[in-house]
Design an enzyme around this catalytic site. Structure first.
Site, PDB file in Angstrom:
ATOM      1  N   ASP A  50       0.838  -1.201   0.000  1.00 13.62           N
ATOM      2  CA  ASP A  50       0.000   0.000   0.000  1.00 13.62           C
ATOM      3  C   ASP A  50       0.870   1.247   0.000  1.00 13.62           C
ATOM      4  O   ASP A  50       1.628   1.485   0.943  1.00 13.62           O
ATOM      5  CB  ASP A  50      -0.886   0.000   1.257  1.00 13.62           C
ATOM      6  CG  ASP A  50      -1.733   1.258   1.344  1.00 13.62           C
ATOM      7  OD1 ASP A  50      -2.892   1.218   0.904  1.00 13.62           O
ATOM      8  OD2 ASP A  50      -1.239   2.280   1.851  1.00 13.62           O
ATOM      9  N   TYR A  55       3.133  10.001  -0.529  1.00  9.92           N
ATOM     10  CA  TYR A  55       4.268   9.398   0.185  1.00  9.92           C
ATOM     11  C   TYR A  55       5.573   9.665  -0.560  1.00  9.92           C
ATOM     12  O   TYR A  55       6.649   9.542   0.020  1.00  9.92           O
ATOM     13  CB  TYR A  55       4.109   7.879   0.358  1.00  9.92           C
ATOM     14  CG  TYR A  55       2.900   7.423   1.138  1.00  9.92           C
ATOM     15  CD1 TYR A  55       2.082   8.324   1.825  1.00  9.92           C
ATOM     16  CD2 TYR A  55       2.573   6.073   1.185  1.00  9.92           C
ATOM     17  CE1 TYR A  55       0.968   7.886   2.529  1.00  9.92           C
ATOM     18  CE2 TYR A  55       1.457   5.628   1.890  1.00  9.92           C
ATOM     19  CZ  TYR A  55       0.659   6.532   2.550  1.00  9.92           C
ATOM     20  OH  TYR A  55      -0.446   6.093   3.237  1.00  9.92           O
ATOM     21  N   LYS A  84      -3.000   6.000  -3.930  1.00 14.04           N
ATOM     22  CA  LYS A  84      -4.072   6.942  -3.585  1.00 14.04           C
ATOM     23  C   LYS A  84      -3.843   8.280  -4.273  1.00 14.04           C
ATOM     24  O   LYS A  84      -2.694   8.716  -4.413  1.00 14.04           O
ATOM     25  CB  LYS A  84      -4.101   7.168  -2.057  1.00 14.04           C
ATOM     26  CG  LYS A  84      -4.060   5.877  -1.248  1.00 14.04           C
ATOM     27  CD  LYS A  84      -4.011   6.118   0.252  1.00 14.04           C
ATOM     28  CE  LYS A  84      -3.649   4.849   0.990  1.00 14.04           C
ATOM     29  NZ  LYS A  84      -2.202   4.621   1.064  1.00 14.04           N
ATOM     30  N   HIS A 117      -7.601   9.790  -1.175  1.00 13.76           N
ATOM     31  CA  HIS A 117      -6.848   9.771   0.082  1.00 13.76           C
ATOM     32  C   HIS A 117      -7.581  10.445   1.248  1.00 13.76           C
ATOM     33  O   HIS A 117      -7.571   9.937   2.365  1.00 13.76           O
ATOM     34  CB  HIS A 117      -5.484  10.436  -0.138  1.00 13.76           C
ATOM     35  CG  HIS A 117      -4.422   9.931   0.777  1.00 13.76           C
ATOM     36  ND1 HIS A 117      -3.098   9.826   0.417  1.00 13.76           N
ATOM     37  CD2 HIS A 117      -4.475   9.487   2.059  1.00 13.76           C
ATOM     38  CE1 HIS A 117      -2.391   9.332   1.431  1.00 13.76           C
ATOM     39  NE2 HIS A 117      -3.214   9.135   2.437  1.00 13.76           N
TER      40      HIS A 117
END
Length: 281
Positions: A50, A55, A84, A117
């Site tokens: 994931d 990120y 996401k 998200h």
């Protein structure tokens, strides 16, 4: 159904299977450490990873996946990859473009699961329309949301042609989200826990310690087992090999109904992450 094996899956409402256990990579920077962590997880039997655009590590995740496939002989089809769309890209065209960017960084032809998200007011419905387009075109196998409360889900589903398959939320023994879990169960939406170990804040809890000692397990293993026994998909984050292995060693013990109830009673509705009804990013 009590999960018995690391590759056991739940079936989403569209028939796609999703592993109960995955590797989370939040707050892990691009680079060799992350590449090795993902490869270690896959070698240890994990089949789900994931990540998210925000990120900033999709490239390393993708590199690890390519290397794992070429070195271990597993196929892309055996893996379940989630990313996401970030808040800045929550518009119809912007979300479609963000999906292409994520795919390019990951070096993949498709994602298994694509999530919105955060429920940014006034923006997430257009983003959902884009996810529906990707889904109907067969570009993504499943679509869902993250950090959505009941009222956000109701709002999306008022106009949605496709119901979300997954809702990934902060969930751990101090924030057990029972009402949201009930709602999602009633609507066939799979709940997935991020920050299942409360970023390490539960690792001294006396109730959890006592239960862990009974089973000769770590507190982390007890929490993750509690997730599985509640039918919650869980994605603990780690880059350390021994932790990645430990977090997957959940299938040789079971919590009793009494132990599950004791853990349920720890709930304080306490968050370590932002409140989905009150964030400004």
């Amino acid at each position: 159904m009590i999960s018995k094996h690391i590759q056991d899956t739940t079936t989403l409402h569209n028939g796609v299977t999703m592993p109960w256990l995955g590797l989370g990579v939040f707050q892990v920077a691009e680079g060799e450490e992350l590449v090795q962590a993902v490869k270690t997880a896959i070698k240890q039997g994990y089949r789900s990873v994931d990540t998210a655009a925000i990120y900033g590590n999709e490239q390393s995740v993708g590199q690890a996946i390519q290397e794992a496939i070429s070195e271990s002989g597993i196929t892309r089809e055996e893996l379940f990859v989630t990313s996401k769309v970030w808040n800045a890209d929550l518009g119809y065209e912007a979300t479609l473009a963000a999906y292409e960017t994520s795919l390019a960084k990951l070096g993949l032809d498709y994602l298994d699961l694509y999530l919105i998200h955060w429920p940014v007011q006034g923006k997430y419905k257009e983003a959902w329309r884009a996810l529906e387009t990707l889904y109907k075109e067969g570009r993504v196998r499943a679509i869902g949301v993250s950090n959505f409360q009941i009222h956000h889900l109701e709002d999306v589903m008022k106009d949605a042609a496709v119901k979300p398959m997954v809702n990934q939320v902060e969930l751990h023994p101090l924030l057990s989200q029972q009402e949201l879990r009930r709602y999602c169960a009633e609507h066939g939406i799979q709940i997935e826990a991020w920050s299942p170990l409360m970023q390490g804040q539960l690792l001294e809890n006396p109730v959890l310690r006592e239960i862990a000692d009974t089973h000769h397990k770590s507190i982390a293993q007890v929490i993750l087992r509690w997730d599985l026994q509640h039918g919650i998909v869980t994605i603990p984050k780690s880059t350390k090999e021994h932790r990645i292995i430990e977090n997957a060693s959940l299938f040789d013990f079971e919590l009793t109904a009494d132990e599950v109830a004791r853990i349920d009673q720890l709930n304080q509705s306490l968050r370590v992450g932002p409140d989905p009804d009150n964030f400004d990013f």
